[in-house]
Design a protein around this motif. Structure first.
Motif, PDB file in Angstrom:
ATOM      1  N   THR A   1     -22.920  67.705  96.819  1.00 49.36           N
ATOM      2  CA  THR A   1     -22.890  66.893  98.039  1.00 49.36           C
ATOM      3  C   THR A   1     -23.866  65.739  97.873  1.00 49.36           C
ATOM      4  N   GLY A   2     -23.514  64.604  98.437  1.00 53.86           N
ATOM      5  CA  GLY A   2     -24.356  63.427  98.328  1.00 53.86           C
ATOM      6  C   GLY A   2     -24.207  62.693  97.007  1.00 53.86           C
ATOM      7  N   PHE A   3     -23.159  63.004  96.270  1.00 51.62           N
ATOM      8  CA  PHE A   3     -22.928  62.374  94.960  1.00 51.62           C
ATOM      9  C   PHE A   3     -22.629  60.893  95.132  1.00 51.62           C
ATOM     10  N   SER A   4     -23.188  60.050  94.276  1.00 52.92           N
ATOM     11  CA  SER A   4     -22.967  58.609  94.311  1.00 52.92           C
ATOM     12  C   SER A   4     -22.345  58.151  92.994  1.00 52.92           C
TER      13      SER A   4
ATOM     14  N   PRO B   1     -22.259  66.910  88.230  1.00 46.99           N
ATOM     15  CA  PRO B   1     -22.872  66.151  89.330  1.00 46.99           C
ATOM     16  C   PRO B   1     -21.856  65.680  90.378  1.00 46.99           C
ATOM     17  N   ALA B   2     -20.638  65.419  89.980  1.00 47.15           N
ATOM     18  CA  ALA B   2     -19.623  64.942  90.930  1.00 47.15           C
ATOM     19  C   ALA B   2     -19.252  66.008  91.956  1.00 47.15           C
ATOM     20  N   LEU B   3     -19.577  67.261  91.688  1.00 44.99           N
ATOM     21  CA  LEU B   3     -19.254  68.346  92.610  1.00 44.99           C
ATOM     22  C   LEU B   3     -20.336  68.568  93.657  1.00 44.99           C
TER      23      LEU B   3
ATOM     24  N   LEU C   1     -21.827  55.089  92.128  1.00 48.96           N
ATOM     25  CA  LEU C   1     -22.582  53.944  91.636  1.00 48.96           C
ATOM     26  C   LEU C   1     -23.794  54.396  90.816  1.00 48.96           C
ATOM     27  N   GLY C   2     -24.536  55.337  91.345  1.00 52.31           N
ATOM     28  CA  GLY C   2     -25.683  55.866  90.615  1.00 52.31           C
ATOM     29  C   GLY C   2     -25.269  56.594  89.349  1.00 52.31           C
ATOM     30  N   TYR C   3     -24.162  57.336  89.447  1.00 54.76           N
ATOM     31  CA  TYR C   3     -23.660  58.092  88.298  1.00 54.76           C
ATOM     32  C   TYR C   3     -23.290  57.144  87.152  1.00 54.76           C
ATOM     33  N   TYR C   4     -22.461  56.138  87.451  1.00 56.52           N
ATOM     34  CA  TYR C   4     -22.037  55.220  86.398  1.00 56.52           C
ATOM     35  C   TYR C   4     -23.191  54.359  85.896  1.00 56.52           C
ATOM     36  N   GLY C   5     -24.095  54.003  86.785  1.00 60.05           N
ATOM     37  CA  GLY C   5     -25.272  53.247  86.340  1.00 60.05           C
ATOM     38  C   GLY C   5     -26.072  54.035  85.322  1.00 60.05           C
TER      39      GLY C   5
ATOM     40  N   ARG D   1     -30.778  71.516  85.845  1.00 59.13           N
ATOM     41  CA  ARG D   1     -29.743  71.584  84.819  1.00 59.13           C
ATOM     42  C   ARG D   1     -29.418  73.035  84.505  1.00 59.13           C
ATOM     43  N   LEU D   2     -28.275  73.236  83.895  1.00 62.39           N
ATOM     44  CA  LEU D   2     -27.893  74.566  83.415  1.00 62.39           C
ATOM     45  C   LEU D   2     -28.457  74.721  82.006  1.00 62.39           C
TER      46      LEU D   2
END
Length: 153
Positions: free
Chosen positions: A81-84, A77-79, A86-90, A8-9
């Motif tokens: 690589t390998g961003f999902s 997180p959307a920026l 489904l995992g993000y919204y979950g 995290r920042l």
């Protein structure tokens, strides 16, 4: 300090924390205002609102800072690589809905344990009109969905 792509920042989290504390101090100042605002120059309210101390209770401004920083933190997180999605919204749904459901359960329990009586509040006041006095399963489910425009529980 940022060391790799998964951390995290910390500086943004720190600024969000400072903004949250300022919002809390702002709300506390509103509660204290009837006791500290005499309407005279030099009273405690004057010092909190008319001097550089205002920065400690600049709640409206701190809310804007908090939301802008939160938007940055939530979209970073959307920026990667390998961003999902489904995992993000979950993760977002769990982070949002679990506290809401806990709050609604606590409010419903308090309504059962500490009944609300209309004769205990000022007639036609906001409290008399806007607060639920009974626990209704349909209303609890509706409010737990976060779809209604008003929330009485």
């Amino acid at each position: 300090m940022r060391r790799d792509r998964t951390e995290r920042l910390d500086s943004l989290d720190g600024l969000r924390g400072i903004a949250a504390v300022i919002v809390m101090l702002y709300h506390l100042s509103l509660v204290a205002r009837p006791f500290i605002d005499t309407g005279r120059t030099g009273d405690a309210w004057w010092w909190l609102t008319q001097t550089p101390l205002k920065a400690l209770t600049a709640g409206t401004e701190a809310v804007l800072v908090f939301f802008v920083l939160s938007a940055v933190v939530v979209t970073l997180p959307a920026l990667r690589t390998g961003f999902s999605w489904l995992g993000y919204y979950g993760g977002r749904l769990l982070r949002i809905y679990l506290p809401v459901w806990g709050s609604i359960a606590l409010a419903a329990a308090l309504m059962v344990v500490v009944p609300r009586h209309l004769d205990a509040v000022t007639p036609d006041s906001w409290l008399a009109r806007a607060s639920a006095r009974t626990v209704d399963l349909g209303q609890l489910v509706s409010e737990a969905s976060l779809w209604p425009s008003t929330y009485d529980v």
